[in-house]
Design an enzyme around this catalytic site. Structure first.
Site, PDB file in Angstrom:
ATOM      1  N   GLY A 193       0.648  -0.846   0.106  1.00 34.48           N
ATOM      2  CA  GLY A 193      -0.215  -0.092   0.085  1.00 34.48           C
ATOM      3  C   GLY A 193       1.109   0.829  -0.223  1.00 34.48           C
ATOM      4  N   GLY A 194       0.238   2.226  -0.470  1.00 32.35           N
ATOM      5  CA  GLY A 194       0.761   4.067   0.187  1.00 32.35           C
ATOM      6  C   GLY A 194       1.086   4.131   1.164  1.00 32.35           C
ATOM      7  NE  ARG A 249       1.526   8.246   8.625  1.00 35.88           N
ATOM      8  CZ  ARG A 249       2.225   8.249   9.791  1.00 35.88           C
ATOM      9  NH1 ARG A 249       1.730   7.400  10.570  1.00 35.88           N
ATOM     10  NH2 ARG A 249       3.136   8.466  10.794  1.00 35.88           N
ATOM     11  N   GLY A 289      -3.045   3.025   6.209  1.00 31.65           N
ATOM     12  CA  GLY A 289      -3.341   1.787   7.074  1.00 31.65           C
ATOM     13  C   GLY A 289      -3.052   0.812   6.504  1.00 31.65           C
ATOM     14  CB  ALA A 301      11.044  -3.636  14.145  1.00 33.36           C
ATOM     15  CG  HIS A 304       4.414   1.354  13.090  1.00 27.00           C
ATOM     16  ND1 HIS A 304       3.989   0.608  11.804  1.00 27.00           N
ATOM     17  CD2 HIS A 304       4.456   2.571  12.483  1.00 27.00           C
ATOM     18  CE1 HIS A 304       4.057   1.630  11.251  1.00 27.00           C
ATOM     19  NE2 HIS A 304       4.107   2.730  11.145  1.00 27.00           N
ATOM     20  NE  ARG A 348      -0.906   0.513  15.100  1.00 24.91           N
ATOM     21  CZ  ARG A 348      -0.405   1.296  14.382  1.00 24.91           C
ATOM     22  NH1 ARG A 348      -0.582   2.665  13.374  1.00 24.91           N
ATOM     23  NH2 ARG A 348       0.351   0.300  12.870  1.00 24.91           N
ATOM     24  NE  ARG A 349       2.771  -3.337  15.027  1.00 28.08           N
ATOM     25  CZ  ARG A 349       3.591  -3.471  14.177  1.00 28.08           C
ATOM     26  NH1 ARG A 349       4.978  -2.327  13.956  1.00 28.08           N
ATOM     27  NH2 ARG A 349       3.114  -2.919  12.542  1.00 28.08           N
ATOM     28  CG  ASP A 378       4.904  -2.442   8.715  1.00 25.22           C
ATOM     29  OD1 ASP A 378       5.116  -1.742   8.042  1.00 25.22           O
ATOM     30  OD2 ASP A 378       4.469  -1.845  10.131  1.00 25.22           O
TER      31      ASP A 378
END
Lengths: 169, 169, 169
Positions: free
Chosen positions: A9-10, A12, A14, A34, A50, A53-54, A83
């Site tokens: 995806g691009g 931001r 999501g 990571a 990030h 959130r994890r 990611d």
């Protein structure tokens, strides 16, 4: 069953959130591989966002040795999130690794993965041709890697505005 | 029924024409909420091209006060086109508005809209990472806004070469 | 039956390989209409890579006279690949051709094609607005051309990571 999912995806778009939900849905222990390295404050901010959130994830830092990190997960039945591939590729280029050989090793590890793995990457090839030769080279390597990963993956999703387009599987 | 449609696409992808057709299809009186400001001749040309297509439309200029413009449409049963969110965001950044707060207010108005509304925006996150920090920040804000609008909308269409890909609804 | 297929995608998205497979699948003699011109070593390398994949193809060089090249194929029952429209457009701009008129002539030839033709092009409108005015103009022309070709084509495929999204047909 093919255990590999590729989420493209691009900026931001999501894509990371979407990929995390795929991992959560497995119900397995969650591992976050990571690839980011904090070279500056802006990057540090992105990494911290990030990480916040994890909670509840095991984190493995693999800015370069991504194949080793994935290999270490064999036989453990964790769900593994990588990611992202574009940062890994950036790190390889800066460290002057042999790119085709690194891709070959990564593909080999993916092929023999015995656990779910979700790989996240940025699509970067849909703008104007960059004037910078290094950026063009990066864009070419990225596109080649994406084709290889997509060919290997059982599922490929393209994310725009947080929503998936199913490309495969 | 959710009245919000989000039309996302690249430069010259035909997204405005596509969005106009969605408005025409409602059979309702047509309102065009314009976010563009003519800073230079090139921009003036683009604005004039759009205007020449939109005879028979009521036009409301809302380079900054987009939420107010939408709020003013409550109870009127018009079909409202917002074109486009990326220009609105550019205007907010130049005027140094509080971006998260502006997004929050816009989302609130959309949630309570009692008429069809079609929002058009440019996808800008699929090229190489811009060298310019402001461009990166703009790209991040845009991506976040798109995710929020897409989550709120009942229908999301991605336009390429004039043709839609249905992402939602 | 409409004989025109349009294959749109990003840099290194696998769009040329995908288009070649569409041509192979016809079982007809294969013609490759090449729009690339080697201005420098990097471009020469890209051209050589493409050529090495295309043994068994007849090649017609058409950096500018694309419509003539296509017209010359009438009545021959070959399957014709045009790769790619963005390079052709670049050549037109450099040679200061009348772009709208060149588009009009190309569309006319496509409309009357009596053989399968697959046209490949780069989507370039999904990044940040380029600072360079020429790049913006190129992006606008490209977007307009893509809309026209897509409207004319019977089949339109968007390629990402080597995988197609069917936009039409």
């Amino acid at each position: 069953m093919n255990r590999v999912t590729f989420v493209l995806g691009g900026a931001r778009s999501g894509k990371s959130t979407y990929a995390e939900r795929l991992i959560e849905a497995t119900g397995l222990p969650k591992v976050y591989v990571a690839t980011a390295q904090a070279f500056d404050a802006e990057m540090q901010t992105r990494i911290s966002e990030h990480q916040s959130r994890r909670t509840g994830w095991q984190t493995i830092d693999a800015p370069l040795k991504l194949a080793d990190a994935l290999h270490s997960q064999r036989g453990k039945n964790n769900a593994v999130l990588v990611d992202c591939l574009t940062l890994w590729l950036t790190n390889l280029l800066i460290a002057e690794y042999d790119i085709p050989s690194a891709f070959h090793v990564l593909l080999g590890v993916l092929r023999s993965a015995d656990h779910p793995v979700v790989l996240v990457s940025n699509e970067v090839g849909l703008g104007i041709v960059p004037e910078n030769a290094l950026a063009r080279s990066f864009r070419d390597h990225t596109g080649r890697l994406h084709q290889m990963i997509a060919a290997e993956a059982g599922h490929v999703h393209f994310i725009a505005a947080g929503l998936p387009i199913k490309l495969k599987g």
